[in-house]
Design a protein around this motif. Sequence first.
Motif, mmCIF file in Angstrom:
data_model
loop_
_atom_site.group_PDB
_atom_site.id
_atom_site.type_symbol
_atom_site.label_atom_id
_atom_site.label_comp_id
_atom_site.label_asym_id
_atom_site.label_seq_id
_atom_site.Cartn_x
_atom_site.Cartn_y
_atom_site.Cartn_z
ATOM 1 N N SER A 1 0.803 -1.230 0.000
ATOM 2 C CA SER A 1 0.000 0.000 0.000
ATOM 3 C C SER A 1 0.831 1.273 0.000
ATOM 4 O O SER A 1 0.291 2.367 0.183
ATOM 5 C CB SER A 1 -0.938 0.001 1.219
ATOM 6 N N THR A 2 2.129 1.148 -0.214
ATOM 7 C CA THR A 2 2.990 2.327 -0.182
ATOM 8 C C THR A 2 2.919 3.128 -1.484
ATOM 9 O O THR A 2 2.532 2.618 -2.530
ATOM 10 C CB THR A 2 4.455 1.916 0.050
ATOM 11 N N LYS A 3 3.297 4.383 -1.374
ATOM 12 C CA LYS A 3 3.361 5.246 -2.556
ATOM 13 C C LYS A 3 4.377 4.708 -3.556
ATOM 14 O O LYS A 3 4.183 4.802 -4.772
ATOM 15 C CB LYS A 3 3.721 6.674 -2.154
ATOM 16 N N ALA A 4 5.458 4.125 -3.033
ATOM 17 C CA ALA A 4 6.493 3.578 -3.910
ATOM 18 C C ALA A 4 5.940 2.491 -4.809
ATOM 19 O O ALA A 4 6.301 2.392 -5.986
ATOM 20 C CB ALA A 4 7.660 3.046 -3.082
ATOM 21 N N MET A 5 5.049 1.650 -4.262
ATOM 22 C CA MET A 5 4.468 0.583 -5.068
ATOM 23 C C MET A 5 3.534 1.158 -6.120
ATOM 24 O O MET A 5 3.510 0.692 -7.267
ATOM 25 C CB MET A 5 3.718 -0.398 -4.158
ATOM 26 N N ALA A 6 2.769 2.173 -5.749
ATOM 27 C CA ALA A 6 1.878 2.822 -6.718
ATOM 28 C C ALA A 6 2.683 3.457 -7.843
ATOM 29 O O ALA A 6 2.300 3.390 -9.025
ATOM 30 C CB ALA A 6 1.014 3.863 -6.013
ATOM 31 N N LEU A 7 3.805 4.068 -7.495
ATOM 32 C CA LEU A 7 4.653 4.693 -8.510
ATOM 33 C C LEU A 7 5.307 3.648 -9.407
ATOM 34 O O LEU A 7 5.552 3.901 -10.598
ATOM 35 C CB LEU A 7 5.718 5.557 -7.841
ATOM 36 N N ALA A 8 5.598 2.469 -8.845
ATOM 37 C CA ALA A 8 6.160 1.395 -9.657
ATOM 38 C C ALA A 8 5.170 0.966 -10.730
ATOM 39 O O ALA A 8 5.555 0.714 -11.885
ATOM 40 C CB ALA A 8 6.538 0.208 -8.771
ATOM 41 N N VAL A 9 3.899 0.879 -10.367
ATOM 42 C CA VAL A 9 2.870 0.524 -11.344
ATOM 43 C C VAL A 9 2.780 1.601 -12.430
ATOM 44 O O VAL A 9 2.694 1.288 -13.623
ATOM 45 C CB VAL A 9 1.503 0.336 -10.647
ATOM 46 N N GLU A 10 2.801 2.855 -12.013
ATOM 47 C CA GLU A 10 2.777 3.946 -12.999
ATOM 48 C C GLU A 10 3.977 3.844 -13.942
ATOM 49 O O GLU A 10 3.854 4.076 -15.150
ATOM 50 C CB GLU A 10 2.782 5.297 -12.290
ATOM 51 N N TYR A 11 5.118 3.506 -13.377
ATOM 52 C CA TYR A 11 6.344 3.426 -14.173
ATOM 53 C C TYR A 11 6.246 2.347 -15.252
ATOM 54 O O TYR A 11 6.538 2.607 -16.425
ATOM 55 C CB TYR A 11 7.532 3.146 -13.252
ATOM 56 N N VAL A 12 5.823 1.145 -14.874
ATOM 57 C CA VAL A 12 5.786 0.059 -15.860
ATOM 58 C C VAL A 12 4.700 0.293 -16.910
ATOM 59 O O VAL A 12 4.846 -0.095 -18.067
ATOM 60 C CB VAL A 12 5.591 -1.323 -15.192
ATOM 61 N N LYS A 13 3.613 0.950 -16.525
ATOM 62 C CA LYS A 13 2.511 1.158 -17.456
ATOM 63 C C LYS A 13 2.783 2.254 -18.486
ATOM 64 O O LYS A 13 1.970 2.469 -19.381
ATOM 65 C CB LYS A 13 1.217 1.465 -16.686
ATOM 66 N N ARG A 14 3.935 2.884 -18.381
ATOM 67 C CA ARG A 14 4.328 3.814 -19.440
ATOM 68 C C ARG A 14 4.572 3.065 -20.747
ATOM 69 O O ARG A 14 4.488 3.645 -21.828
ATOM 70 C CB ARG A 14 5.607 4.567 -19.035
ATOM 71 N N ASP A 15 4.910 1.794 -20.611
ATOM 72 C CA ASP A 15 5.075 0.956 -21.795
ATOM 73 C C ASP A 15 3.694 0.509 -22.263
ATOM 74 O O ASP A 15 2.910 -0.055 -21.488
ATOM 75 C CB ASP A 15 5.943 -0.262 -21.447
ATOM 76 N N GLU A 16 3.381 0.729 -23.527
ATOM 77 C CA GLU A 16 2.038 0.439 -24.032
ATOM 78 C C GLU A 16 1.688 -1.044 -23.957
ATOM 79 O O GLU A 16 0.548 -1.411 -23.647
ATOM 80 C CB GLU A 16 1.907 0.938 -25.480
ATOM 81 N N ALA A 17 2.663 -1.908 -24.233
ATOM 82 C CA ALA A 17 2.400 -3.350 -24.187
ATOM 83 C C ALA A 17 2.080 -3.802 -22.769
ATOM 84 O O ALA A 17 1.192 -4.639 -22.553
ATOM 85 C CB ALA A 17 3.596 -4.114 -24.734
ATOM 86 N N ILE A 18 2.789 -3.260 -21.787
ATOM 87 C CA ILE A 18 2.503 -3.600 -20.397
ATOM 88 C C ILE A 18 1.144 -3.058 -19.988
ATOM 89 O O ILE A 18 0.370 -3.738 -19.305
ATOM 90 C CB ILE A 18 3.603 -3.051 -19.464
ATOM 91 N N ALA A 19 0.839 -1.844 -20.402
ATOM 92 C CA ALA A 19 -0.462 -1.251 -20.077
ATOM 93 C C ALA A 19 -1.604 -2.107 -20.619
ATOM 94 O O ALA A 19 -2.630 -2.295 -19.947
ATOM 95 C CB ALA A 19 -0.543 0.164 -20.629
ATOM 96 N N ARG A 20 -1.429 -2.653 -21.819
ATOM 97 C CA ARG A 20 -2.464 -3.524 -22.400
ATOM 98 C C ARG A 20 -2.597 -4.809 -21.586
ATOM 99 O O ARG A 20 -3.707 -5.311 -21.376
ATOM 100 C CB ARG A 20 -2.126 -3.851 -23.856
ATOM 101 N N LEU A 21 -1.472 -5.337 -21.150
ATOM 102 C CA LEU A 21 -1.492 -6.562 -20.346
ATOM 103 C C LEU A 21 -2.237 -6.323 -19.023
ATOM 104 O O LEU A 21 -3.014 -7.172 -18.575
ATOM 105 C CB LEU A 21 -0.059 -7.019 -20.070
ATOM 106 N N PHE A 22 -1.997 -5.162 -18.417
ATOM 107 C CA PHE A 22 -2.684 -4.807 -17.182
ATOM 108 C C PHE A 22 -4.179 -4.679 -17.422
ATOM 109 O O PHE A 22 -4.987 -5.153 -16.610
ATOM 110 C CB PHE A 22 -2.124 -3.494 -16.627
#
Length: 217
Positions: free
Chosen positions: A42-63
């Motif tokens: 539940s940390t901000k760091a984990m939320a930011l990690a999700v934001e970071y990986v979802k910058r990639d379009e292929a990962i965002a589609r997978l999510f």
Amino acid sequence: MLFQKLRQLNIDLLSVGKGTISLLRNAENTDSVYDIEDGLRSTKAMALAVEYVKRDEAIARLFAERYIAPPPDLDALLKLPPDSLGYIYASTLTAAGFDPNFYRKVEVTDDITYMLLRLRQTHDIWHLVTGFETSVFGELGLKAFELAQTRRPMSIVLICGGLLKTLTDAPESLDGILNDLSKGYRMGMTAKPFLAQKWEEHWERPLAEWRQELGIA
């Protein structure tokens, strides 16, 4: 003051503390790793990690798809060509006596829990494709790779814990660990996103082909 600050970061102190102490006692205790990660969920760091990986379009589609592969059938994978990812994965796990479904399960309710489950589900695949062994050194090298690719906060905690344990228990091994950490991070920064891959839909592809496509030297 410190505990108040940690509470503000939404860290589950009991889970992280339990996992950290257990991990320092036994670096091969898998449950302690999951305790730490669950405490950081539940940390901000984990939320930011999700934001970071979802910058990639292929990962965002997978999510968005919430892609989850079925449990691997090791017997079926052992019938694939010997140079294939599936065969090497199954033969490696079988020889080591590993259960491919060993990881702690996560109920997927949002992007964070999806990311955690997918990373746990594909952990051994990442080992094979990067070439990092399942030794303590190899695990830390892979954590550096994960950190570069995902900004996963658990990777930072485990790297720090690994360095601390080395300094206290085996300082003569420091050069080796630093080399693996450096190698893993550089590799993670230059390789294509592992989290974007649907490995399980292409078990038959040669491991060497996967490495070449993803930029793993």
